[in-house]
Design an enzyme around this catalytic site. Sequence first.
Site, PDB file in Angstrom:
ATOM      1  N   HIS A   1      -4.696  -2.971   0.298  1.00  0.00           N
ATOM      2  CA  HIS A   1      -5.929  -2.481   0.914  1.00  0.00           C
ATOM      3  C   HIS A   1      -6.492  -1.387   0.026  1.00  0.00           C
ATOM      4  O   HIS A   1      -5.921  -0.297  -0.067  1.00  0.00           O
ATOM      5  CB  HIS A   1      -5.630  -1.943   2.321  1.00  0.00           C
ATOM      6  CG  HIS A   1      -6.833  -1.457   3.056  1.00  0.00           C
ATOM      7  ND1 HIS A   1      -6.761  -0.971   4.356  1.00  0.00           N
ATOM      8  CD2 HIS A   1      -8.147  -1.360   2.704  1.00  0.00           C
ATOM      9  CE1 HIS A   1      -7.966  -0.611   4.761  1.00  0.00           C
ATOM     10  NE2 HIS A   1      -8.827  -0.834   3.769  1.00  0.00           N
TER      11      HIS A   1
ATOM     12  N   ARG B   1      -6.901   6.552  -0.865  1.00  0.00           N
ATOM     13  CA  ARG B   1      -5.762   7.384  -0.461  1.00  0.00           C
ATOM     14  C   ARG B   1      -4.426   6.831  -0.955  1.00  0.00           C
ATOM     15  O   ARG B   1      -3.444   7.565  -1.019  1.00  0.00           O
ATOM     16  CB  ARG B   1      -5.720   7.563   1.055  1.00  0.00           C
ATOM     17  CG  ARG B   1      -5.395   6.299   1.834  1.00  0.00           C
ATOM     18  CD  ARG B   1      -5.269   6.568   3.309  1.00  0.00           C
ATOM     19  NE  ARG B   1      -6.534   7.035   3.889  1.00  0.00           N
ATOM     20  CZ  ARG B   1      -6.740   7.169   5.196  1.00  0.00           C
ATOM     21  NH1 ARG B   1      -5.750   6.914   6.049  1.00  0.00           N
ATOM     22  NH2 ARG B   1      -7.895   7.571   5.660  1.00  0.00           N
ATOM     23  N   HIS B   2      -4.354   5.526  -1.243  1.00  0.00           N
ATOM     24  CA  HIS B   2      -3.107   4.971  -1.784  1.00  0.00           C
ATOM     25  C   HIS B   2      -3.385   4.040  -2.958  1.00  0.00           C
ATOM     26  O   HIS B   2      -3.263   4.447  -4.102  1.00  0.00           O
ATOM     27  CB  HIS B   2      -2.250   4.313  -0.689  1.00  0.00           C
ATOM     28  CG  HIS B   2      -2.971   3.547   0.363  1.00  0.00           C
ATOM     29  ND1 HIS B   2      -3.838   2.507   0.101  1.00  0.00           N
ATOM     30  CD2 HIS B   2      -2.928   3.664   1.726  1.00  0.00           C
ATOM     31  CE1 HIS B   2      -4.298   1.999   1.231  1.00  0.00           C
ATOM     32  NE2 HIS B   2      -3.788   2.686   2.243  1.00  0.00           N
TER      33      HIS B   2
ATOM     34  N   ASP C   1       0.813  -1.226   0.000  1.00  0.00           N
ATOM     35  CA  ASP C   1       0.000   0.000   0.000  1.00  0.00           C
ATOM     36  C   ASP C   1       0.841   1.268   0.000  1.00  0.00           C
ATOM     37  O   ASP C   1       0.548   2.233  -0.710  1.00  0.00           O
ATOM     38  CB  ASP C   1      -0.899   0.058   1.245  1.00  0.00           C
ATOM     39  CG  ASP C   1      -2.026  -0.949   1.215  1.00  0.00           C
ATOM     40  OD1 ASP C   1      -2.236  -1.588   0.167  1.00  0.00           O
ATOM     41  OD2 ASP C   1      -2.698  -1.093   2.254  1.00  0.00           O
TER      42      ASP C   1
END
Length: 244
Positions: free
Chosen positions: A43, A49-50, A9
């Site tokens: 994830h 966000r990533h 991630d």
Amino acid sequence: MIRLFVNVDHVATIREARKTIEPSPLKAALLAEKAGAQGITIHLREDRRHIQDDDLRIIREGISTPLNLEMAPTEEMVKLALEIQPYQVSLVPEKRQEITTEGGLDVCSQEETLSGIGKRMHDAGILFSLFIDPDAKQVDSSKRVMADSIEINTGKYTELVSVKKIKAELERIHKSAERAAEKGLKVFAGHGLNYENVKDIVAIPEIEELNIGHFIVGQAVYGGMENAVMKMIRSIKEGRGKQS
């Protein structure tokens, strides 16, 4: 040998800081595999966000080891999992404002919902895992919703300083692992693990798989992904040798 799944991630976290194409989570995953990782974890968060949707597809097609997809128990994520067909889905709690996952999933309060998701995963041939705190009630609920495995949250253990409190938390983890194994659940662990604190976790014989990401990616900045993964594998072997 206990299995190591490397979470990539935070390679995407670095990339997303500039919204560019480098560094590549897939390249990091391939290097982790080359160094001996038995699987890759990502994830896909609701706020993206990533890891992004394209990463999910590219990594699923590009790696040769199993893909473990961590996700919130939402309809959007369930549909994506059914489309992508990872080896395993791991359900985790998710809050938009949290920096990282703050605790385990409360299985007890949502058994009906989780049972439904688990059935859809099983019907598609996808393994179904739940990220939970080391608590007997959560273990029992995980069995009732027909999970294949649990991943015990080691976050609290990794944050403690007092030797007495560390021992107490390790005992909680061990008892939860034993209880889960007795019920036929496979037992995994992860969150906050590093080269040193991982050793007491893998000394627990029921634990057969780890998910480690942030620390490995951080160490990769200094010495490369392959070196970071190989050193983690050495620590795991050393800790596994502590079993009585």
